[in-house]
Motif scaffolding. Structure first.
Motif, PDB file in Angstrom:
ATOM      1  N   VAL A   7       0.869  -1.185   0.000  1.00 19.05           N
ATOM      2  CA  VAL A   7       0.000   0.000   0.000  1.00 19.05           C
ATOM      3  C   VAL A   7       0.900   1.227   0.000  1.00 19.05           C
ATOM      4  N   THR A   8       0.694   2.073  -0.976  1.00 21.10           N
ATOM      5  CA  THR A   8       1.524   3.278  -1.058  1.00 21.10           C
ATOM      6  C   THR A   8       0.848   4.422  -0.319  1.00 21.10           C
ATOM      7  N   ARG A   9       1.612   5.486  -0.122  1.00 19.12           N
ATOM      8  CA  ARG A   9       1.076   6.664   0.570  1.00 19.12           C
ATOM      9  C   ARG A   9      -0.059   7.307  -0.229  1.00 19.12           C
ATOM     10  N   SER A  10       0.052   7.318  -1.532  1.00 21.57           N
ATOM     11  CA  SER A  10      -1.002   7.919  -2.353  1.00 21.57           C
ATOM     12  C   SER A  10      -2.304   7.126  -2.222  1.00 21.57           C
ATOM     13  N   HIS A  15      -7.721   6.666  -0.011  1.00 21.93           N
ATOM     14  CA  HIS A  15      -8.696   5.958   0.829  1.00 21.93           C
ATOM     15  C   HIS A  15      -9.159   6.834   1.992  1.00 21.93           C
ATOM     16  N   ARG A  16      -8.234   7.586   2.568  1.00 14.52           N
ATOM     17  CA  ARG A  16      -8.584   8.488   3.667  1.00 14.52           C
ATOM     18  C   ARG A  16      -9.542   9.579   3.167  1.00 14.52           C
ATOM     19  N   GLY A  17      -9.265  10.116   1.963  1.00 18.94           N
ATOM     20  CA  GLY A  17     -10.137  11.132   1.374  1.00 18.94           C
ATOM     21  C   GLY A  17     -11.519  10.581   1.069  1.00 18.94           C
ATOM     22  N   GLN A  18     -11.568   9.358   0.548  1.00 22.87           N
ATOM     23  CA  GLN A  18     -12.861   8.736   0.267  1.00 22.87           C
ATOM     24  C   GLN A  18     -13.640   8.489   1.558  1.00 22.87           C
ATOM     25  N   ALA A  19     -12.940   8.032   2.582  1.00 23.65           N
ATOM     26  CA  ALA A  19     -13.597   7.777   3.863  1.00 23.65           C
ATOM     27  C   ALA A  19     -14.125   9.095   4.460  1.00 23.65           C
ATOM     28  N   GLU A  20     -13.317  10.155   4.339  1.00 14.99           N
ATOM     29  CA  GLU A  20     -13.733  11.468   4.848  1.00 14.99           C
ATOM     30  C   GLU A  20     -14.949  11.981   4.079  1.00 14.99           C
ATOM     31  N   GLU A  21     -14.947  11.815   2.766  1.00 13.48           N
ATOM     32  CA  GLU A  21     -16.076  12.264   1.942  1.00 13.48           C
ATOM     33  C   GLU A  21     -17.341  11.478   2.285  1.00 13.48           C
ATOM     34  N   LYS A  22     -17.183  10.170   2.466  1.00 12.66           N
ATOM     35  CA  LYS A  22     -18.345   9.343   2.821  1.00 12.66           C
ATOM     36  C   LYS A  22     -18.882   9.744   4.192  1.00 12.66           C
ATOM     37  N   ARG A  23     -17.983  10.016   5.137  1.00  9.22           N
ATOM     38  CA  ARG A  23     -18.399  10.436   6.475  1.00  9.22           C
ATOM     39  C   ARG A  23     -19.149  11.765   6.389  1.00  9.22           C
ATOM     40  N   ARG A  24     -18.659  12.696   5.556  1.00 10.96           N
ATOM     41  CA  ARG A  24     -19.309  13.993   5.371  1.00 10.96           C
ATOM     42  C   ARG A  24     -20.706  13.824   4.778  1.00 10.96           C
TER      43      ARG A  24
END
Length: 94
Positions: A7-10, A15-24
């Motif tokens: 798993v790379t940093r990108s 995945h973090r951005g997608q999780a944040e967007e879904k949470r929003r």
């Protein structure tokens, strides 16, 4: 063994951005549902208050108000009539 990381940093950022967007999105949906429910509850209680208005007008208070208005109007009718008679007398005699 593989030389590339699994798993790379990108990928982690994505995945973090997608999780944040879904949470929003979930939070926004929850807020809209909450507002709708609050609005529905407020409408219900407003309608109940309209149905159960306290009685503040009595027959005697209505009659008193009517008498006061009648006396006020009669006074002004008499005053206007007297002024009209005065103007007519001035027109005919002067």
């Amino acid at each position: 063994m593989a030389k590339d990381p699994l798993v790379t940093r990108s990928h982690l950022r994505k995945h973090r951005g997608q999780a944040e967007e879904k949470r929003r999105q979930v939070q926004d949906q929850a807020e809209t549902e909450y507002r709708d429910e609050e609005k529905r509850i407020n409408n219900y209680y407003r309608k109940q208050l309209k149905k159960n208005k306290p009685i503040d007008a009595t027959r005697s208070s209505q009659n008193q108000r009517s008498r006061r208005m009648n006396s006020f109007l009669m006074k002004w009718i008499v005053i206007v009539f007297l002024l009209l008679v005065l103007v007519l007398m001035m027109v005919f005699f002067l």
